[in-house]
Design an enzyme around this catalytic site. Structure first.
Site, short mmCIF file in Angstrom:
data_model
loop_
_atom_site.label_atom_id
_atom_site.label_comp_id
_atom_site.label_asym_id
_atom_site.label_seq_id
_atom_site.Cartn_x
_atom_site.Cartn_y
_atom_site.Cartn_z
N ASP A 182 6.89 -6.16 -15.15
CA ASP A 182 8.10 -6.69 -15.63
C ASP A 182 8.12 -6.00 -17.07
O ASP A 182 8.78 -6.56 -18.42
CB ASP A 182 9.36 -8.06 -16.07
N ARG A 210 -2.77 -14.69 -9.42
CA ARG A 210 -2.98 -14.40 -11.00
C ARG A 210 -4.53 -13.42 -11.10
O ARG A 210 -4.89 -12.82 -11.80
CB ARG A 210 -2.86 -14.77 -12.19
N ASP A 246 3.89 -8.97 -12.81
CA ASP A 246 5.28 -9.40 -13.54
C ASP A 246 5.53 -8.28 -12.80
O ASP A 246 6.91 -8.31 -12.59
CB ASP A 246 5.72 -10.26 -13.75
N ASP A 274 4.52 -7.51 -22.87
CA ASP A 274 5.40 -7.52 -23.67
C ASP A 274 5.03 -8.37 -25.04
O ASP A 274 5.21 -7.73 -25.94
CB ASP A 274 7.02 -7.29 -23.39
N GLY A 275 5.07 -10.10 -25.11
CA GLY A 275 4.69 -10.55 -26.32
C GLY A 275 3.60 -9.90 -26.66
O GLY A 275 3.76 -9.87 -27.98
N ARG A 289 -3.55 -17.32 -25.54
CA ARG A 289 -2.13 -17.10 -27.29
C ARG A 289 -2.38 -17.34 -28.11
O ARG A 289 -3.31 -18.64 -27.92
CB ARG A 289 -0.97 -17.56 -25.93
N GLY A 299 7.07 -15.02 -10.81
CA GLY A 299 8.54 -14.41 -11.45
C GLY A 299 10.06 -15.03 -12.42
O GLY A 299 11.04 -15.85 -10.98
N ARG A 300 9.28 -15.13 -13.62
CA ARG A 300 10.80 -16.56 -14.17
C ARG A 300 11.37 -15.61 -14.58
O ARG A 300 12.39 -16.40 -14.41
CB ARG A 300 9.66 -16.57 -15.38
N GLY A 355 -1.05 -13.41 -20.73
CA GLY A 355 -1.47 -13.83 -19.62
C GLY A 355 -2.85 -12.80 -18.72
O GLY A 355 -2.92 -12.37 -18.83
N THR A 394 0.51 -7.34 -16.67
CA THR A 394 0.88 -8.37 -16.19
C THR A 394 1.51 -8.45 -14.69
O THR A 394 1.95 -7.04 -14.49
CB THR A 394 1.57 -8.53 -17.38
#
Ligand code: ADP
Length: 320
Positions: free
Chosen positions: A130, A255, A128, A103-104, A72, A171-172, A11, A126
């Site tokens: 996280d 974003r 997020d 992190d992916g 991706r 924020g999933r 992302g 990112t």
């Protein structure tokens, strides 16, 4: 090392360009040439590299998105894709790789490093926030400020029309954005995945406030809250206590946009530190910022360890 490559993956996040700029200029400053890889791991596999000079990264520090583009890549999940990527790096004499992403992207980088021993450093970007091992990720501060500005505007219309608004932010799996934005806009409630959401109590609070003469309310919900998304929450509140509300989903607007000063500085600092880690044998690692200082952590820590919310902020959101 004489040549390194840099890519953005997963992302996008505001500040990625500031980070690319810092990577390129720090490397050139240390007499190392830099190739940019377009479209993340897809470009590695398809051999899409561009030479990056000092002026190629001029005038991008203020731009959102990423000039290298991001993607991706299902092919990079397969050994065959990674083999092609390693062959391309080898045939271009690239000796080190900087991966800017979430992190992916770091999971992919870790597998790639284990298979081919390529010197590699990750930079957390990112919206997020996280990712364990850095107080903030690149893009988070901009996303929070974008959401805050939007909700301030919604507050005006909520007040003018005496309405309740349920506003969904990104924020999933993490409530970092919702928590800070919720505190910042003075939301009546903040709904996040990390804490149990008591909708009945929230409805009671809103009713109480209405009895006290308050005619509008803002509820901020992270998209991954266990009670559901903003639409589901609005309809549950209607069923439970007859409260009518309007829903706004901020979505991808969070974003984009020009990165804040904080994100530009963080991105510059981590881009610089990543190149130094590559050239000074600090790889493989993720560079981050803790208490304003640069830190280096093993890549897997970024996804195996869980970054906790600041408990004081949770208390503020519940009590203010
Ligand atoms: P982000 O970096 O923003 O978290 P993604 O989770 O989509 O984004 O990951 C970006 C890319 O990283 C994926 O499209 C894939 O190419 C690569 N990737 C993720 N996990 C792995 C894995 N376990 N093995 C190899 N590549 C991976």
């Amino acid at each position: 090392m004489k040549k390194i490559a840099v890519l953005t993956s997963g992302g996008d996040a505001p500040g990625m360009n500031a980070c690319i700029r810092a990577v390129v200029r720090r490397a050139l400053g240390r007499n190392v040439s830099v190739l940019g890889v377009r479209k993340g791991y897809e470009g590695l596999i398809d051999d899409i590299f561009v030479e990056m000079g000092w002026d190629d990264v001029s005038n991008i520090i203020q731009r959102g998105g990423t000039v290298l583009h991001t993607a991706r890549s299902a092919r990079f999940m397969e050994p065959e894709g990674r083999r092609k990527a390693a062959d391309n790096l080898c045939s271009r004499s690239v000796e080190g790789l900087v991966v800017i992403g979430g992190d992916g992207s770091f999971r992919g980088a870790h597998v790639f490093h284990r298979e081919y021993l390529i010197p590699l450093v990750g930079i957390p970007a990112t919206i997020d926030n996280d990712i364990w091992g850095t107080d903030f990720t690149i893009g988070y501060d901009t996303a929070v400020n974008t959401a805050l500005e939007a909700i301030d505007k919604i507050r005006d219309t909520a007040a003018a029309h005496d309405r309740i608004f349920v506003v969904e932010v990104m924020g999933r799996s993490a409530g970092f954005i919702a928590l800070e934005v919720g505190i910042g806009v003075g939301a009546e409630a903040v709904l996040i995945p990390e804490t149990r959401t008591d909708l009945e109590k929230i409805c009671e609070v809103v009713h109480e406030r209405m009895e006290q003469g308050r005619t509008s309310s803002i509820l901020v919900v992270a998209e991954g809250d266990e009670e559901g998304n903003a639409f589901e929450i609005a309809s549950k509140m209607k069923r439970m206590s007859g409260l009518e509300s309007r829903v706004t989903v901020l979505g991808h607007v969070q974003r984009g946009g020009s990165p804040t000063t904080r994100d530009r500085v963080l991105a510059s600092k981590l881009g610089w530190a990543a190149v130094d880690a590559l050239l000074d044998d600090g790889w493989p690692c993720m560079v981050g910022e803790e208490n304003y200082g640069v830190v280096h952590h093993p890549l897997p820590d970024s996804w195996t360890r869980k970054k906790e919310l600041d408990s004081l902020l949770v208390q503020l959101a519940e009590n203010l």
